[in-house]
Scaffold this active site. Structure first.
Site, short mmCIF file in Angstrom:
data_model
loop_
_atom_site.label_atom_id
_atom_site.label_comp_id
_atom_site.label_asym_id
_atom_site.label_seq_id
_atom_site.Cartn_x
_atom_site.Cartn_y
_atom_site.Cartn_z
N ARG A 171 27.24 -59.53 -5.13
CA ARG A 171 26.52 -58.99 -3.96
C ARG A 171 25.03 -59.24 -4.09
O ARG A 171 24.40 -59.75 -3.17
CB ARG A 171 26.87 -57.52 -3.79
CG ARG A 171 28.33 -57.38 -3.35
CD ARG A 171 28.71 -55.93 -3.12
NE ARG A 171 30.07 -55.84 -2.57
CZ ARG A 171 31.18 -55.89 -3.30
NH1 ARG A 171 31.10 -56.02 -4.61
NH2 ARG A 171 32.36 -55.81 -2.73
N ASP A 319 41.71 -55.83 -5.20
CA ASP A 319 41.45 -54.56 -4.52
C ASP A 319 41.17 -54.74 -3.04
O ASP A 319 40.80 -55.82 -2.58
CB ASP A 319 40.25 -53.86 -5.16
CG ASP A 319 39.02 -54.76 -5.16
OD1 ASP A 319 39.17 -55.99 -5.41
OD2 ASP A 319 37.90 -54.26 -4.90
N GLU A 320 41.31 -53.66 -2.32
CA GLU A 320 40.83 -53.53 -0.95
C GLU A 320 41.21 -54.69 -0.03
O GLU A 320 40.41 -55.12 0.79
CB GLU A 320 39.29 -53.36 -0.95
CG GLU A 320 38.85 -52.11 -1.70
CD GLU A 320 37.32 -51.92 -1.67
OE1 GLU A 320 36.89 -50.77 -1.58
OE2 GLU A 320 36.58 -52.92 -1.74
N TRP A 386 40.57 -47.19 -10.42
CA TRP A 386 39.22 -47.00 -9.87
C TRP A 386 39.16 -45.97 -8.76
O TRP A 386 38.14 -45.35 -8.54
CB TRP A 386 38.64 -48.33 -9.38
CG TRP A 386 39.28 -48.88 -8.13
CD1 TRP A 386 40.43 -49.61 -8.07
CD2 TRP A 386 38.82 -48.73 -6.79
NE1 TRP A 386 40.71 -49.94 -6.76
CE2 TRP A 386 39.73 -49.42 -5.96
CE3 TRP A 386 37.71 -48.11 -6.20
CZ2 TRP A 386 39.59 -49.49 -4.57
CZ3 TRP A 386 37.56 -48.17 -4.82
CH2 TRP A 386 38.49 -48.85 -4.02
#
Lengths: 676, 676
Positions: A171, A319-320, A386
């Site tokens: 990021r 993830d996600e 997490w």
């Protein structure tokens, strides 16, 4: 004559006997036996190494000598250690039986014995020896004129084998020097796993010679060359640290799909394209698990990435994945039906299982965030827990479930340092909470934990202040005995530990002043600094709630970036208020009202400062509210004057509203207690 | 309601018309025409680039946007500039006619025009455009709530084409991040040559794949890989900076000869060996100019080094060959006779001339320190003038001699920033002093100058504070008109320039506090900081006179490392004393005596601090002397009490003796003036 003062002082102050409680050790060792007496350091102090260690211990010992010299100004004579038994007469003798391996479950124990004229570190291998040197540095004491070590015997080894820090370099890219100084800091806290998040929606950060498009199209020019990767892996190895790379798939794939849109799941008219994301958040870009080309490209990527990382683990994220592209793609839906995949979870498991042999080929185990733990997932995978209450899940529930289901597992829930929560929330977060009953086999599957530094709101300027010193508390949780959990002891020791991190190049203290100086427009920063010690950045992603206020190129040079969790003056004030509420003595009252006086003056100073500093303006409403409340409470406490309770509560609530500076007043709770 | 303060202030403060004198520009541009009015910055501010520039201008403009955003907190919308004419509607329009070349004598001019609603930068090429962007950043103004630029027209170009900084990475290795941040700082001061001293007696710092021994045996593990070199050369290119490598021969060769003793000049029994030096100084190790193998190895080294550096210059050092090994070697003496070489100078010329074709092959011109300028030396060489009164020579004499003799030449005498001399000595050191008469052709041969950062006493911790901000004054000397030489203006502008260097990562301000914190043992640093603003490190190599007190691994974390030339409070005190001596008014007296009060209290604070900080002890004698003198002078001035003049002079002299802290009191002169 010149040194008369030194002589005078020298004769008054001796090397006073210290107690175990006075030692500023972190992580706290398993066994300490302190005795009377001291080992005096002199210019002639030398280190000698025997046994059959990996050469990393020579560098470690050289760096030890240099750090000791930097702290003491002794002009130590030893320059570089390069081989076994160079200085047999040395006061510090290190013996390592064998070459340590950078892998999970390696023996990291050591024994450190300090007598009045000799120090010895004995360890099965160099990894333990390096830990012993860090402990020794932490034992350094001084009187007014000289430095010494206490006479002590320490035997030590870690409670958990996986003690990690994850840095998200996707990021916001984090240059090589940021990574290196954090590896040094990790080693000083006896941490042994660096998890490197190298690809996400906002960027692809690793050079691949067979896939140049990835960095050409998806890095904005910010990536690690393969030489830099090798250099960092070597640097980590020299410090006893395993590097685990992460390439996040099949979701979080905007950067990968910007270069290879043909393996995305999106459907639509015309040519499908993807874009590197500039915002934070969860995006739709997802690899197509039904496309053979997806596996071709991933396999080829892994073939190039894996050899750069000699360690035994590879993190595939996982993830996600919000499933939106899959749901909207008729061919993918048909594929699910054809293959008896009941839902997207099963489809993702199908995808994940395809990756296992690609990694096994390179002797790597697959690790992934907890979403990969589905019914049919291989038990060889390592589950990275997490999620927690923020995600509507039981905190760390996946860790326990994984251990019970036969998976090795690592905990990050409770160690998300980007949430800007206080020390206590991390420190008291035990991977094996007492209330959970696990069999010895299940317990053994809980490898340890990892602090997670997601980088939506960090740049090289402020990242260290988000990692340190809180990660030191996590390091202690993972190394030390579960019974070592006293917050007062932690806070006391952390003052010294935090200061000492500076010698490794960690910038958490120095860069705060840089940010404040910029905000002040090069004026006096004292009032800003005082205010920053009362304020904490908004927690739990509230600062960037929708993910759109701060884009990846937004300035992170603001007041919230100079503030930190565990605001130091707020802690002091809260103590003073508690003391006063327990005993309204005159002394206790003055303790509290002195704060009020200070804050009223501070508000005036900030207003004066703002006349030539636009970046101070957003702070003024909160500072004014604090000043107003301080005035009222001062009247209430000091002059016993009646105050308008409605007005007071109104003012108090202004201290509790979202500040345009994206911080919250950490004294709000105590102010409220006082007002009642 | 929340922003009521802002609104109130906003209505009182306008964008007051500023004067040219108020601008904090550096180096000062050739032509400035300031007009009434301002350009207001907003979140929508964008940059657009037209013409045919080198892509470096896209990165430069992107960095410009990011820096502007960091200063203003505006959340500017533009993320990355990547091509020509991306935002035709942008308020800032940059036009570059052509691709700029990284070479000496390239056109670096630009024109910057700011009107109330538009800004334009026009330049023949991207190099000028980058300079224009730096000027624009320096023009940023603010009132209490917002940021703006003044309406102005600037046309600008450099006086000298060679405006360099040399960094010695041999004595103390300076990692990649140190070099990169200094390249950024150089670019901000419109400097265009980075001279990289890569090999000396204390280390060989460049990886050579054909000569791995050089780094294996002579670097202690501290060297640049070829990829790092390429990466830095690219980084420099992106900032308009030429990189000139230096491999120092035939002297300063201990590191080279540690790897290749067979080409040394030393004679003796048994196997000849050399060692990497740990001390400072001039050593005997010298290449053998009579040995064909010397040229074989050098040629092969140059063949590998040259392609890493695309620029047209290669620095071969050539300085400080003491001739001892040559004199002691009968074969070399015989060679001189056989070849009619009258002395060692002639022999070195013979050696130097052999290097010219090796470099010419790679399109590189040979550059060397002034010792290479001998009768028979090729006029193609560039003469780097460095010696002065310290070396028993006329200051900069070699520069004039070189220009008159037909050599292109660069000045470093007067720009040795490691001597820790004051700003003035560098700033007023003009490469073309008025008193020297040169023809236009001779003048044209004076290419410019270079600040020289020798690294005996600098590490990554303190190096920035030795380079900056003084090098900014040298940059101005080399760019701006000779008539721009007002010290008061320089000092005033430098306060802002110095502060702004922080945004480029320069650590000169922040790391001072790190050093003081270490000295204080994590106690309050205020007294230490106050004292550091009165003290300057010993000058002209007096701190390490024999070169043996500080070895290459000695601690540079001491008080002298936190101090700097041009001690800030000393300057203020000297002004106050001068004012008082000119007019003994009550106000002027109080100005002076307030300093005394402060220093007496400071001394007490330092004594208190020292109770738990051994590194404070060496400061106490000097601090006590200052306190004692302050008391006496205070009595003399304030109470008109008689003081014992003998005692006073004795105390004063204690302020002038060498301090064990290796600093000198910068107020000594003014104290002495007051006492008379």
């Amino acid at each position: 004559m010149k040194y008369i003062l030194m002589l005078l002082f020298g004769s008054f102050v001796s090397n006073a006997q210290i107690t175990t409680e006075q030692l500023n050790l972190m992580p706290w060792p398993q066994n300490i036996k302190l005795s009377k007496g001291t080992f005096a350091l002199s210019k002639n102090f030398k280190v000698n190494i025997t046994g059959n260690p990996n050469p990393r211990v020579f560098l470690g010992a050289t760096n030890f000598v240099r750090r000791l010299d930097g702290r003491t100004g002794l002009f130590l004579e030893q320059s570089f250690l390069t081989k076994v038994n160079e200085s047999p007469e040395a006061e510090l003798q290190i013996n390592c039986v064998r070459n340590g391996k950078i892998e999970i479950n390696e023996d990291e124990s050591y024994q450190l014995i300090i007598t009045s004229n000799k120090i010895s570190i004995n360890a099965p291998n160099d990894l333990g020896a390096l830990h012993g040197l860090e402990t020794l540095l932490q034992l350094l004491q001084n009187n007014n004129t000289s430095f010494y070590f206490p006479v002590v015997e320490i035997s030590d080894s870690p409670r958990f084998t996986w003690r990690g820090l994850m840095i998200d370099a996707a990021r916001h890219f984090q240059p090589v020097d940021v990574i290196k100084r954090n590896l040094d800091a990790m080693a000083s806290m006896k941490m042994n796993v660096f998890h490197w998040h190298l690809a996400d929606d906002q960027g692809w950060r690793i050079q691949l010679k067979n896939h140049p498009k990835l960095t050409e199209l998806s890095s904005d020019g910010y990536f690690y060359t393969q030489d830099e990767i090798k250099n960092i892996v070597k640097y980590a190895d020299e410090r006893g640290i395993l590097v685990v790379p992460e390439i996040d798939v099949p979701g979080h794939a905007s950067a990968l799909l910007t270069a290879y849109p043909e393996i995305g799941s999106k459907v639509g008219e015309g040519k499908i394209t993807y874009e590197v994301q500039r915002n934070s958040g969860i995006f739709n870009a997802t690899l197509d698990p039904t496309n053979p080309k997806t596996y071709e490209i991933l396999s080829s990527i892994f073939d190039e990435v894996c050899p750069l990382f000699p360690g035994g683990y590879f993190h595939i994220g996982g993830d996600e994945n919000n499933g939106k592209e899959w749901n909207a793609n008729p061919e993918i839906q048909q594929f699910k039906k054809d293959n008896n995949l009941a839902n997207n979870h099963d489809l993702q498991t199908y995808f994940n299982m395809k990756l296992i042999p690609m990694l096994k080929k390179h002797n790597k185990k697959l690790m992934g965030w907890e979403e990969i733990m589905t019914e049919n997932m291989s038990k060889d995978a390592i589950i990275h827990a997490w999620r927690g209450t923020n995600e509507g899940q039981e905190a760390g529930g996946a860790l326990i479930k994984a251990a019970k289901s036969g998976y090795n597992t690592v905990l990050s829930n409770g160690y998300y340092i980007d949430l800007m929560l206080g020390l206590e929330s991390h420190y008291l977060n035990d991977p094996l909470p007492k209330k959970i009953i696990l069999s010895p086999e299940e317990k053994a599957r809980v490898l340890g934990g990892e602090a997670a530094m997601w980088s939506e709101l960090v740049t090289p300027l402020n990242i260290d202040s988000r990692i340190w010193p809180r990660t030191a508390a996590i390091a202690e949780r993972l190394w030390s005995n579960a019974e070592v959990n006293d917050m007062n002891s932690l806070r006391k020791r952390l003052k010294t530990i935090s200061f000492r991190l500076e010698e490794l190049g960690i910038t958490h203290i120095r860069n705060k002043e840089v940010i404040l100086r910029n905000i002040s427009n090069n004026q006096d920063t004292r009032a800003l600094n005082d205010f920053s010690n009362l304020c904490e950045p908004l927690k739990n992603y509230k600062r960037n709630g929708g993910g759109k206020k701060y884009r990846m190129h937004s300035p992170l040079t603001l007041f919230a970036d100079a503030c930190n969790s565990d605001a130091s003056e707020a802690l002091d004030f809260n103590l003073a208020v508690n003391a006063y509420l327990a005993d309204k003595s005159k002394e206790n009252k003055v303790l509290v009202t002195d704060f009020f006086k200070k804050w009223i003056a501070m508000n005036s100073d900030l207003i004066a400062l703002s006349a030539n500093a636009p970046l101070v303006q957003p702070l003024l409403p909160l500072s004014k509210s604090l000043s107003d409340v301080s005035e009222q409470l001062f009247l209430l406490m000091d002059k016993k004057q009646k105050v308008n309770q409605v007005l007071l509560e109104d003012l108090l609530e202004k201290c509790n509203t979202r500040s345009p500076a994206d911080v919250e007043l950490a004294v709000y709770g105590s102010l409220k207690n006082l007002s009642q």
